[in-house]
Design an enzyme around this catalytic site. Structure first.
Site, PDB file in Angstrom:
ATOM      1  N   PRO A  19       1.399  -3.458  10.903  1.00  0.00           N
ATOM      2  CA  PRO A  19       0.383  -2.778  11.294  1.00  0.00           C
ATOM      3  C   PRO A  19      -0.229  -3.776  12.885  1.00  0.00           C
ATOM      4  CG  PRO A  19      -0.040  -3.068   9.915  1.00  0.00           C
ATOM      5  CD  PRO A  19       0.876  -3.197   9.575  1.00  0.00           C
ATOM      6  N   TYR A  56      -4.370  -8.655   4.322  1.00  0.00           N
ATOM      7  CA  TYR A  56      -3.246  -8.661   3.984  1.00  0.00           C
ATOM      8  C   TYR A  56      -1.670  -7.966   3.928  1.00  0.00           C
ATOM      9  CZ  TYR A  56      -5.278 -11.537  -0.034  1.00  0.00           C
ATOM     10  OH  TYR A  56      -6.500 -12.341  -0.766  1.00  0.00           O
ATOM     11  N   SER A  57      -0.305  -8.225   4.197  1.00  0.00           N
ATOM     12  CA  SER A  57       0.160  -7.216   4.480  1.00  0.00           C
ATOM     13  C   SER A  57      -0.073  -6.338   5.555  1.00  0.00           C
ATOM     14  CB  SER A  57       1.129  -6.236   3.593  1.00  0.00           C
ATOM     15  OG  SER A  57       1.590  -6.439   2.319  1.00  0.00           O
ATOM     16  N   MET A  58      -0.384  -7.389   6.767  1.00  0.00           N
ATOM     17  CA  MET A  58      -0.170  -6.937   8.170  1.00  0.00           C
ATOM     18  C   MET A  58       0.202  -6.781   8.966  1.00  0.00           C
ATOM     19  SD  MET A  58      -3.612  -5.169   6.947  1.00  0.00           S
ATOM     20  CE  MET A  58      -3.749  -4.752   8.836  1.00  0.00           C
ATOM     21  N   THR A  59       1.524  -6.869   9.072  1.00  0.00           N
ATOM     22  CA  THR A  59       2.022  -7.430   9.781  1.00  0.00           C
ATOM     23  C   THR A  59       3.015  -6.276  10.462  1.00  0.00           C
ATOM     24  OG1 THR A  59       3.096  -9.591   8.463  1.00  0.00           O
ATOM     25  CG2 THR A  59       4.946  -8.440  10.007  1.00  0.00           C
TER      26      THR A  59
END
Length: 138
Positions: free
Chosen positions: A70, A65-68
């Site tokens: 990095p 999740y929420s890896m855009t």
């Protein structure tokens, strides 16, 4: 050294990540380190399915999740390594429409004043979250 990667440094990394699993902060993890296209080290720790007590395998697929940010940062650093850009380059070199951006000076969301920035936004400002960009609610 394994394919030019320090075995001692790999052991330190493995211990560090295993600490997250052992402390319960992560249920499991895998790590693969490569250099020049060759595997330098691989390790895994913990469970891929806690309820069924199934261990992490080499081919375990993790939900992320929420890896855009990095993932985008890694892609950009790969381009940086090839010399595609410099960290001090102005962002407007790559996004010309941003050449005349203004910055918040004062006011509220409904009524605000903008001014010229003290300097151009640089690529490294995007990486360090000091570019001044924000979400619409701020």
């Amino acid at each position: 050294m394994t394919n030019g990667v320090s075995v001692a440094r790999l052991a330190t990394l493995e211990s560090f990540l295993a600490g997250y699993v052992d402390s319960g902060r992560l249920p499991g993890c895998t790590c693969l380190v490569s250099r020049r296209g060759e595997e330098g080290g691989f390790f895994r720790s913990g469970l891929r399915d806690v309820a069924r007590k199934q261990p992490v395998e080499r081919d375990t697929v993790f939900r992320i999740y929420s890896m855009t940010k990095p993932i985008t940062s890694v892609a950009l650093m790969m381009l940086y390594e090839t010399g595609a850009f410099a960290l001090d380059d102005p962002v407007a070199r790559y996004i010309p429409e941003w050449k005349s951006l203004k910055v918040f000076a004062s006011g509220t969301e409904q009524e605000f004043r903008v001014t010229e920035p003290s300097r151009a936004m640089r690529v490294k400002d995007l990486f360090t979250h000091t570019s001044g960009l924000t979400y619409g609610f701020m």
